[in-house]
Motif scaffolding. Structure first.
Motif, PDB file in Angstrom:
ATOM      1  N   GLY A  67      11.427   5.924  -2.208  1.00  0.00           N
ATOM      2  CA  GLY A  67      11.279   4.960  -3.309  1.00  0.00           C
ATOM      3  C   GLY A  67      11.850   3.598  -2.927  1.00  0.00           C
ATOM      4  N   GLU A  68      13.027   3.636  -2.331  1.00  0.00           N
ATOM      5  CA  GLU A  68      13.709   2.393  -1.946  1.00  0.00           C
ATOM      6  C   GLU A  68      12.892   1.637  -0.877  1.00  0.00           C
ATOM      7  N   LEU A  69      12.421   2.406   0.086  1.00  0.00           N
ATOM      8  CA  LEU A  69      11.620   1.802   1.160  1.00  0.00           C
ATOM      9  C   LEU A  69      10.332   1.195   0.587  1.00  0.00           C
ATOM     10  N   LYS A  70       9.691   1.942  -0.316  1.00  0.00           N
ATOM     11  CA  LYS A  70       8.442   1.443  -0.903  1.00  0.00           C
ATOM     12  C   LYS A  70       8.678   0.127  -1.655  1.00  0.00           C
ATOM     13  N   LYS A  71       9.847   0.027  -2.321  1.00  0.00           N
ATOM     14  CA  LYS A  71      10.144  -1.214  -3.048  1.00  0.00           C
ATOM     15  C   LYS A  71      10.181  -2.384  -2.082  1.00  0.00           C
ATOM     16  N   GLU A  72      10.855  -2.182  -0.954  1.00  0.00           N
ATOM     17  CA  GLU A  72      10.964  -3.274   0.028  1.00  0.00           C
ATOM     18  C   GLU A  72       9.566  -3.631   0.577  1.00  0.00           C
ATOM     19  N   ILE A  73       8.777  -2.606   0.865  1.00  0.00           N
ATOM     20  CA  ILE A  73       7.434  -2.875   1.416  1.00  0.00           C
ATOM     21  C   ILE A  73       6.572  -3.559   0.352  1.00  0.00           C
ATOM     22  N   GLY A  74       6.692  -3.082  -0.886  1.00  0.00           N
ATOM     23  CA  GLY A  74       5.953  -3.697  -1.998  1.00  0.00           C
ATOM     24  C   GLY A  74       6.300  -5.182  -2.112  1.00  0.00           C
ATOM     25  N   ASP A  75       7.597  -5.497  -1.992  1.00  0.00           N
ATOM     26  CA  ASP A  75       8.025  -6.907  -2.060  1.00  0.00           C
ATOM     27  C   ASP A  75       7.407  -7.707  -0.915  1.00  0.00           C
ATOM     28  N   THR A  76       7.428  -7.105   0.268  1.00  0.00           N
ATOM     29  CA  THR A  76       6.885  -7.805   1.448  1.00  0.00           C
ATOM     30  C   THR A  76       5.398  -8.106   1.253  1.00  0.00           C
ATOM     31  N   VAL A  77       4.665  -7.094   0.770  1.00  0.00           N
ATOM     32  CA  VAL A  77       3.216  -7.277   0.569  1.00  0.00           C
ATOM     33  C   VAL A  77       2.973  -8.325  -0.523  1.00  0.00           C
ATOM     34  N   GLU A  78       3.740  -8.232  -1.604  1.00  0.00           N
ATOM     35  CA  GLU A  78       3.552  -9.178  -2.723  1.00  0.00           C
ATOM     36  C   GLU A  78       3.779 -10.618  -2.243  1.00  0.00           C
ATOM     37  N   LYS A  79       4.854 -10.808  -1.475  1.00  0.00           N
ATOM     38  CA  LYS A  79       5.154 -12.169  -0.993  1.00  0.00           C
ATOM     39  C   LYS A  79       4.084 -12.644  -0.005  1.00  0.00           C
ATOM     40  N   PHE A  80       3.673 -11.748   0.860  1.00  0.00           N
ATOM     41  CA  PHE A  80       2.646 -12.116   1.843  1.00  0.00           C
ATOM     42  C   PHE A  80       1.375 -12.589   1.125  1.00  0.00           C
ATOM     43  N   LEU A  81       0.945 -11.819   0.127  1.00  0.00           N
ATOM     44  CA  LEU A  81      -0.302 -12.176  -0.581  1.00  0.00           C
ATOM     45  C   LEU A  81      -0.127 -13.447  -1.413  1.00  0.00           C
ATOM     46  N   THR A  82       1.040 -13.604  -2.027  1.00  0.00           N
ATOM     47  CA  THR A  82       1.280 -14.797  -2.849  1.00  0.00           C
ATOM     48  C   THR A  82       1.167 -16.049  -1.978  1.00  0.00           C
ATOM     49  N   ASP A  83       1.830 -16.026  -0.814  1.00  0.00           N
ATOM     50  CA  ASP A  83       1.806 -17.201   0.079  1.00  0.00           C
ATOM     51  C   ASP A  83       0.395 -17.443   0.615  1.00  0.00           C
ATOM     52  N   LEU A  84      -0.251 -16.354   1.005  1.00  0.00           N
ATOM     53  CA  LEU A  84      -1.608 -16.463   1.573  1.00  0.00           C
ATOM     54  C   LEU A  84      -2.575 -17.056   0.537  1.00  0.00           C
ATOM     55  N   GLN A  85      -2.490 -16.555  -0.678  1.00  0.00           N
ATOM     56  CA  GLN A  85      -3.432 -17.003  -1.710  1.00  0.00           C
ATOM     57  C   GLN A  85      -3.183 -18.457  -2.120  1.00  0.00           C
ATOM     58  N   ALA A  86      -1.907 -18.897  -2.034  1.00  0.00           N
ATOM     59  CA  ALA A  86      -1.624 -20.312  -2.337  1.00  0.00           C
ATOM     60  C   ALA A  86      -2.325 -21.183  -1.298  1.00  0.00           C
ATOM     61  N   ARG A  87      -2.252 -20.779  -0.034  1.00  0.00           N
ATOM     62  CA  ARG A  87      -2.924 -21.559   1.026  1.00  0.00           C
ATOM     63  C   ARG A  87      -4.441 -21.484   0.856  1.00  0.00           C
ATOM     64  N   TYR A  88      -4.932 -20.292   0.514  1.00  0.00           N
ATOM     65  CA  TYR A  88      -6.377 -20.093   0.305  1.00  0.00           C
ATOM     66  C   TYR A  88      -6.894 -21.057  -0.775  1.00  0.00           C
ATOM     67  N   LYS A  89      -6.146 -21.134  -1.883  1.00  0.00           N
ATOM     68  CA  LYS A  89      -6.580 -22.009  -2.992  1.00  0.00           C
ATOM     69  C   LYS A  89      -6.614 -23.471  -2.548  1.00  0.00           C
TER      70      LYS A  89
END
Ligand code: TYM
Length: 329
Positions: free
Chosen positions: A267-289
């Motif tokens: 569970g703990e590991l998934k939270k960290e990975i979830g955060d990493t994926v969320e941040k990666f997509l947020t940054d990527l999508q800002a550049r995409y826009k």
């Protein structure tokens, strides 16, 4: 400078698998090689495609290439259908490809094994078109995920066959497959590839997914009942897949992640990975826009077309000469 080339089909939406297995490599290599990256839209019509969706996916793909870090100043980015030599050389190579070779291609065999009907002739012969994509540009290296390696190997065979019959014509390319992340697996069935065409939305993370929804997909990813955090793809494929995703997005080695999580829970590991994926997509999508809003994509493709066509034209001229198509000097 050695040349590198690769492409992605604008079928469906781009996935995290496409990024990790392919685009991430293109970005890493863009300073080291003369790089050509294209949108394989002629491959997209090997299966039924809705034209307006194809248009949307193609536009997204070019903006995403740039948002992921491909620099149009360094890389020639172009649309396959803009360079008609792909179709021309594709046909010439189809005529040098044996039916048996195409029948052995795993992707085709899988479709037949699944009992899929109404397969088109284009789907069957598409590896010859892919060979043309590569051989037109004298590419030395072709970065791809594991699933496309067999097609690059067929390309090598075709180049060697042609060179042997007609004299030196093509550079024999080498596939480049990443050490980590060459096959990202489905989050709900980690024995299967994460794929654009998956019906189950929870299994695939799309690059334009809502970042919070993508985080949830990581949290609900299938793992196992072993309960120990270690990298064991055979017995714990779901966990190994999550560790791979995390390592590829964060840059931290799998070993180091595993050692930080010694004695801790999934569970703990998934939270960290979830955060990493969320941040990666947020940054990527800002550049995409920003890229979409800037309107640069049209110019990037026009410049790319010009550069690609100049090279492709010369190569097809050479091939025509070898085949006996050029009657007068
Ligand atoms: P396509 O569009 O299916 O996939 C594009 C690239 O993404 C990689 N990939 C993955 N890597 C890791 N894990 C995954 N789950 C995953 N899913 C996809 C693929 O291996 C590929 O590198 N025929 C090609 C496109 C093509 C091409 C070319 C590629 C046409 N001509 C010439 C290289 C050179 C295709 O359908 O890829």
């Amino acid at each position: 400078m050695k040349r590198m080339l690769s492409g992605i089909k604008p079928t469906g939406k781009l996935t995290l698998g496409n990024y990790i297995g392919a685009i991430r490599q293109f970005v890493t290599y863009q300073d080291e090689y003369e790089m050509f990256v294209f949108i394989a839209n002629m491959h997209a019509i090997t299966v039924p495609e809705n034209p307006s969706e194809l248009k949307k996916n193609t536009k997204d793909l070019i903006a995403l290439y740039i948002a992921c870090g491909l620099d149009p100043e360094k890389v020639t980015l172009f649309l396959q259908s803009d360079v008609h030599e792909h179709a021309e050389l594709g046909w010439m190579l189809t005529c040098h490809t044996y039916m048996g070779e195409l029948q052995r291609m795993t992707q085709y065999k899988d479709k037949v094994a699944k009992g899929e009907t109404s397969l088109t002739a284009g789907l069957f012969t598409y590896p010859s078109l892919m060979a043309a994509d590569i051989l037109l540009y004298d590419a030395d290296y072709v970065p791809v995920g594991v699933d496309q390696k067999q097609h690059v190997e067929l390309t090598r065979d075709l180049a060697e066959r042609f060179n042997h019959r007609y004299g030196e014509t093509f550079v024999v390319p080498t596939p480049v497959v990443a050490k980590v992340g060459a096959k990202v697996y489905s989050l709900s069935d980690p024995t299967k590839k994460m794929s654009k065409s998956e019906n189950d939305d929870k299994s695939t993370i799309y690059l334009l997914d809502d970042p919070k929804a993508a985080r949830k997909k990581i949290m609900s990813a299938v793992t196992d009942s072993v309960g120990i955090i270690q990298y064991d793809p055979e017995n714990q494929p779901g966990l190994a897949n999550l560790l791979t995703i995390h390592s590829c997005l964060s840059g931290e080695s799998i070993e180091s992640i595993v050692s930080r999580y010694e004695g801790k829970g999934y569970g703990e590991l998934k939270k960290e990975i979830g955060d990493t994926v969320e941040k990666f997509l947020t940054d990527l999508q800002a550049r995409y826009k920003e890229i979409v809003a800037s309107g640069i994509c049209e110019k990037v493709l026009a410049d790319g077309k010009e550069k690609a066509q100049a090279i492709a034209f010369k190569k097809v001229r050479k091939v025509k000469k070898k085949l006996g198509f050029q009657l007068f000097n």
